[in-house]
Design a protein around this motif. Structure first.
Motif, PDB file in Angstrom:
ATOM      1  N   LEU A  15     -20.772   9.598   1.034  1.00 16.55           N
ATOM      2  CA  LEU A  15     -19.317   9.617   1.242  1.00 16.55           C
ATOM      3  C   LEU A  15     -18.607   8.714   0.240  1.00 16.55           C
ATOM      4  O   LEU A  15     -17.548   9.059  -0.272  1.00 16.55           O
ATOM      5  CB  LEU A  15     -18.979   9.192   2.671  1.00 16.55           C
ATOM      6  CG  LEU A  15     -19.235  10.217   3.758  1.00 16.55           C
ATOM      7  CD1 LEU A  15     -18.982   9.598   5.125  1.00 16.55           C
ATOM      8  CD2 LEU A  15     -18.388  11.446   3.561  1.00 16.55           C
ATOM      9  N   TRP A  16     -19.164   7.555  -0.023  1.00 17.95           N
ATOM     10  CA  TRP A  16     -18.547   6.631  -0.977  1.00 17.95           C
ATOM     11  C   TRP A  16     -18.513   7.264  -2.370  1.00 17.95           C
ATOM     12  O   TRP A  16     -17.531   7.178  -3.077  1.00 17.95           O
ATOM     13  CB  TRP A  16     -19.303   5.317  -1.019  1.00 17.95           C
ATOM     14  CG  TRP A  16     -18.690   4.339  -1.960  1.00 17.95           C
ATOM     15  CD1 TRP A  16     -19.111   4.038  -3.208  1.00 17.95           C
ATOM     16  CD2 TRP A  16     -17.524   3.572  -1.740  1.00 17.95           C
ATOM     17  NE1 TRP A  16     -18.279   3.121  -3.776  1.00 17.95           N
ATOM     18  CE2 TRP A  16     -17.291   2.807  -2.897  1.00 17.95           C
ATOM     19  CE3 TRP A  16     -16.645   3.434  -0.669  1.00 17.95           C
ATOM     20  CZ2 TRP A  16     -16.226   1.936  -3.014  1.00 17.95           C
ATOM     21  CZ3 TRP A  16     -15.589   2.561  -0.793  1.00 17.95           C
ATOM     22  CH2 TRP A  16     -15.390   1.823  -1.955  1.00 17.95           C
ATOM     23  N   ARG A  17     -19.568   7.947  -2.726  1.00 16.58           N
ATOM     24  CA  ARG A  17     -19.657   8.560  -4.051  1.00 16.58           C
ATOM     25  C   ARG A  17     -18.745   9.778  -4.193  1.00 16.58           C
ATOM     26  O   ARG A  17     -18.172   9.996  -5.241  1.00 16.58           O
ATOM     27  CB  ARG A  17     -21.107   8.967  -4.307  1.00 16.58           C
ATOM     28  CG  ARG A  17     -21.327   9.653  -5.615  1.00 16.58           C
ATOM     29  CD  ARG A  17     -22.328   8.910  -6.438  1.00 16.58           C
ATOM     30  NE  ARG A  17     -22.698   9.677  -7.601  1.00 16.58           N
ATOM     31  CZ  ARG A  17     -22.145   9.496  -8.788  1.00 16.58           C
ATOM     32  NH1 ARG A  17     -21.217   8.591  -8.931  1.00 16.58           N
ATOM     33  NH2 ARG A  17     -22.518  10.196  -9.809  1.00 16.58           N
TER      34      ARG A  17
ATOM     35  N   LEU B 280     -31.254   4.470   8.409  1.00 15.36           N
ATOM     36  CA  LEU B 280     -31.395   4.869   7.006  1.00 15.36           C
ATOM     37  C   LEU B 280     -30.597   6.131   6.699  1.00 15.36           C
ATOM     38  O   LEU B 280     -29.958   6.228   5.647  1.00 15.36           O
ATOM     39  CB  LEU B 280     -32.866   5.071   6.662  1.00 15.36           C
ATOM     40  CG  LEU B 280     -33.686   3.802   6.471  1.00 15.36           C
ATOM     41  CD1 LEU B 280     -35.147   4.156   6.257  1.00 15.36           C
ATOM     42  CD2 LEU B 280     -33.170   2.992   5.304  1.00 15.36           C
ATOM     43  N   CYS B 281     -30.625   7.093   7.616  1.00 10.76           N
ATOM     44  CA  CYS B 281     -29.830   8.325   7.418  1.00 10.76           C
ATOM     45  C   CYS B 281     -28.347   8.004   7.386  1.00 10.76           C
ATOM     46  O   CYS B 281     -27.597   8.552   6.564  1.00 10.76           O
ATOM     47  CB  CYS B 281     -30.125   9.330   8.526  1.00 10.76           C
ATOM     48  SG  CYS B 281     -31.736  10.103   8.385  1.00 10.76           S
ATOM     49  N   TRP B 282     -27.890   7.119   8.260  1.00 14.44           N
ATOM     50  CA  TRP B 282     -26.477   6.741   8.288  1.00 14.44           C
ATOM     51  C   TRP B 282     -26.085   6.030   6.996  1.00 14.44           C
ATOM     52  O   TRP B 282     -25.028   6.291   6.439  1.00 14.44           O
ATOM     53  CB  TRP B 282     -26.191   5.862   9.502  1.00 14.44           C
ATOM     54  CG  TRP B 282     -24.753   5.556   9.669  1.00 14.44           C
ATOM     55  CD1 TRP B 282     -23.783   6.363  10.194  1.00 14.44           C
ATOM     56  CD2 TRP B 282     -24.099   4.335   9.298  1.00 14.44           C
ATOM     57  NE1 TRP B 282     -22.574   5.719  10.173  1.00 14.44           N
ATOM     58  CE2 TRP B 282     -22.740   4.480   9.626  1.00 14.44           C
ATOM     59  CE3 TRP B 282     -24.536   3.152   8.722  1.00 14.44           C
ATOM     60  CZ2 TRP B 282     -21.815   3.478   9.402  1.00 14.44           C
ATOM     61  CZ3 TRP B 282     -23.607   2.157   8.504  1.00 14.44           C
ATOM     62  CH2 TRP B 282     -22.261   2.320   8.835  1.00 14.44           C
ATOM     63  N   LEU B 283     -26.944   5.150   6.506  1.00 12.30           N
ATOM     64  CA  LEU B 283     -26.651   4.462   5.249  1.00 12.30           C
ATOM     65  C   LEU B 283     -26.621   5.440   4.079  1.00 12.30           C
ATOM     66  O   LEU B 283     -25.773   5.319   3.182  1.00 12.30           O
ATOM     67  CB  LEU B 283     -27.688   3.358   4.992  1.00 12.30           C
ATOM     68  CG  LEU B 283     -27.573   2.135   5.900  1.00 12.30           C
ATOM     69  CD1 LEU B 283     -28.763   1.204   5.668  1.00 12.30           C
ATOM     70  CD2 LEU B 283     -26.272   1.409   5.671  1.00 12.30           C
ATOM     71  N   ALA B 284     -27.501   6.424   4.087  1.00  6.04           N
ATOM     72  CA  ALA B 284     -27.471   7.450   3.037  1.00  6.04           C
ATOM     73  C   ALA B 284     -26.174   8.249   3.116  1.00  6.04           C
ATOM     74  O   ALA B 284     -25.556   8.544   2.085  1.00  6.04           O
ATOM     75  CB  ALA B 284     -28.678   8.363   3.166  1.00  6.04           C
TER      76      ALA B 284
ATOM     77  N   ILE C 109     -15.142  10.267  18.455  1.00  9.40           N
ATOM     78  CA  ILE C 109     -16.228   9.505  17.838  1.00  9.40           C
ATOM     79  C   ILE C 109     -16.460  10.043  16.434  1.00  9.40           C
ATOM     80  O   ILE C 109     -16.622  11.246  16.237  1.00  9.40           O
ATOM     81  CB  ILE C 109     -17.517   9.629  18.670  1.00  9.40           C
ATOM     82  CG1 ILE C 109     -17.276   9.087  20.085  1.00  9.40           C
ATOM     83  CG2 ILE C 109     -18.666   8.903  18.003  1.00  9.40           C
ATOM     84  CD1 ILE C 109     -18.387   9.385  21.046  1.00  9.40           C
ATOM     85  N   ASP C 110     -16.465   9.155  15.444  1.00 11.44           N
ATOM     86  CA  ASP C 110     -16.697   9.534  14.058  1.00 11.44           C
ATOM     87  C   ASP C 110     -18.038   8.996  13.587  1.00 11.44           C
ATOM     88  O   ASP C 110     -18.549   8.010  14.117  1.00 11.44           O
ATOM     89  CB  ASP C 110     -15.621   8.940  13.139  1.00 11.44           C
ATOM     90  CG  ASP C 110     -14.336   9.734  13.170  1.00 11.44           C
ATOM     91  OD1 ASP C 110     -14.353  10.877  13.635  1.00 11.44           O
ATOM     92  OD2 ASP C 110     -13.318   9.203  12.699  1.00 11.44           O
ATOM     93  N   LEU C 111     -18.592   9.631  12.538  1.00 19.13           N
ATOM     94  CA  LEU C 111     -19.802   9.099  11.915  1.00 19.13           C
ATOM     95  C   LEU C 111     -19.507   7.767  11.246  1.00 19.13           C
ATOM     96  O   LEU C 111     -20.336   6.874  11.230  1.00 19.13           O
ATOM     97  CB  LEU C 111     -20.345  10.086  10.884  1.00 19.13           C
ATOM     98  CG  LEU C 111     -20.951  11.361  11.444  1.00 19.13           C
ATOM     99  CD1 LEU C 111     -21.315  12.299  10.311  1.00 19.13           C
ATOM    100  CD2 LEU C 111     -22.157  11.054  12.289  1.00 19.13           C
ATOM    101  N   VAL C 112     -18.320   7.656  10.671  1.00 19.86           N
ATOM    102  CA  VAL C 112     -17.885   6.415  10.048  1.00 19.86           C
ATOM    103  C   VAL C 112     -16.647   5.951  10.818  1.00 19.86           C
ATOM    104  O   VAL C 112     -15.623   6.625  10.790  1.00 19.86           O
ATOM    105  CB  VAL C 112     -17.542   6.619   8.559  1.00 19.86           C
ATOM    106  CG1 VAL C 112     -17.119   5.313   7.925  1.00 19.86           C
ATOM    107  CG2 VAL C 112     -18.717   7.226   7.820  1.00 19.86           C
ATOM    108  N   PRO C 113     -16.720   4.814  11.513  1.00 16.78           N
ATOM    109  CA  PRO C 113     -15.570   4.360  12.308  1.00 16.78           C
ATOM    110  C   PRO C 113     -14.328   4.155  11.436  1.00 16.78           C
ATOM    111  O   PRO C 113     -14.424   3.805  10.258  1.00 16.78           O
ATOM    112  CB  PRO C 113     -16.053   3.027  12.893  1.00 16.78           C
ATOM    113  CG  PRO C 113     -17.528   3.043  12.767  1.00 16.78           C
ATOM    114  CD  PRO C 113     -17.862   3.926  11.606  1.00 16.78           C
ATOM    115  N   ASP C 114     -13.165   4.376  12.037  1.00 18.34           N
ATOM    116  CA  ASP C 114     -11.911   4.308  11.288  1.00 18.34           C
ATOM    117  C   ASP C 114     -11.570   2.901  10.799  1.00 18.34           C
ATOM    118  O   ASP C 114     -10.739   2.752   9.912  1.00 18.34           O
ATOM    119  CB  ASP C 114     -10.762   4.855  12.131  1.00 18.34           C
ATOM    120  CG  ASP C 114     -10.860   6.356  12.300  1.00 18.34           C
ATOM    121  OD1 ASP C 114     -11.533   6.989  11.466  1.00 18.34           O
ATOM    122  OD2 ASP C 114     -10.273   6.893  13.252  1.00 18.34           O
TER     123      ASP C 114
END
Length: 135
Positions: A26-28, A17-21, A78-83
């Motif tokens: 980031l998208w916003r 849930l934290c990752w999706l938030a 390692i990234d929070l959001v993979p490239d």
């Protein structure tokens, strides 16, 4: 199911849930394509700026710790959001740099960024536009 398994499911679910938030934030807040291009051109100067700010003993310890953590994050493979995630994969690093620089300016002032900027005046102006820093 044993109690430790429910705990594990709860921890994994909470992290998901934290990752999706984070992905939604980031998208916003992702920078537009022009700002991303400007930041990519300025990347060597921005990295030197972050390193110089992190080593400045006149800045508060919390600001320097934030900058060192940013440098460590950028150095890690390692990234929070993979490239491979479209748009967000490469934008997460740029967004993180922008957020940390805004925080530095809030706590240390625009003068600290200007004092340590290693590039040209035009580059600093582009960085201020890209990150919406005042001054």
């Amino acid at each position: 199911m044993p109690g430790w398994a429910w705990t594990l499911v709860g921890v994994v679910g909470g992290l998901l849930l934290c990752w999706l938030a984070l992905m939604a934030v980031l998208w916003r807040s992702r920078p537009d394509e022009l700002r991303l291009r400007e930041l990519l051109r300025l990347l060597p100067d921005v990295l030197r700026l972050v390193r110089r700010l992190a080593g400045d003993p006149s800045l508060a310890r919390g600001v320097r710790v934030r900058l060192w953590l940013l440098l460590v994050y950028l150095a890690l493979p390692i990234d929070l959001v993979p490239d491979f995630v479209p748009v967000l994969g490469y934008a997460d690093d740029a967004v993180l740099v922008v957020l940390v620089l805004r925080s530095v300016v809030r706590h240390a002032g625009v003068d600290a960024v200007g004092r340590h900027w290693p590039g040209t005046a035009d580059g600093l102006a582009a960085l201020r536009r890209a990150t919406r820093l005042s001054g």
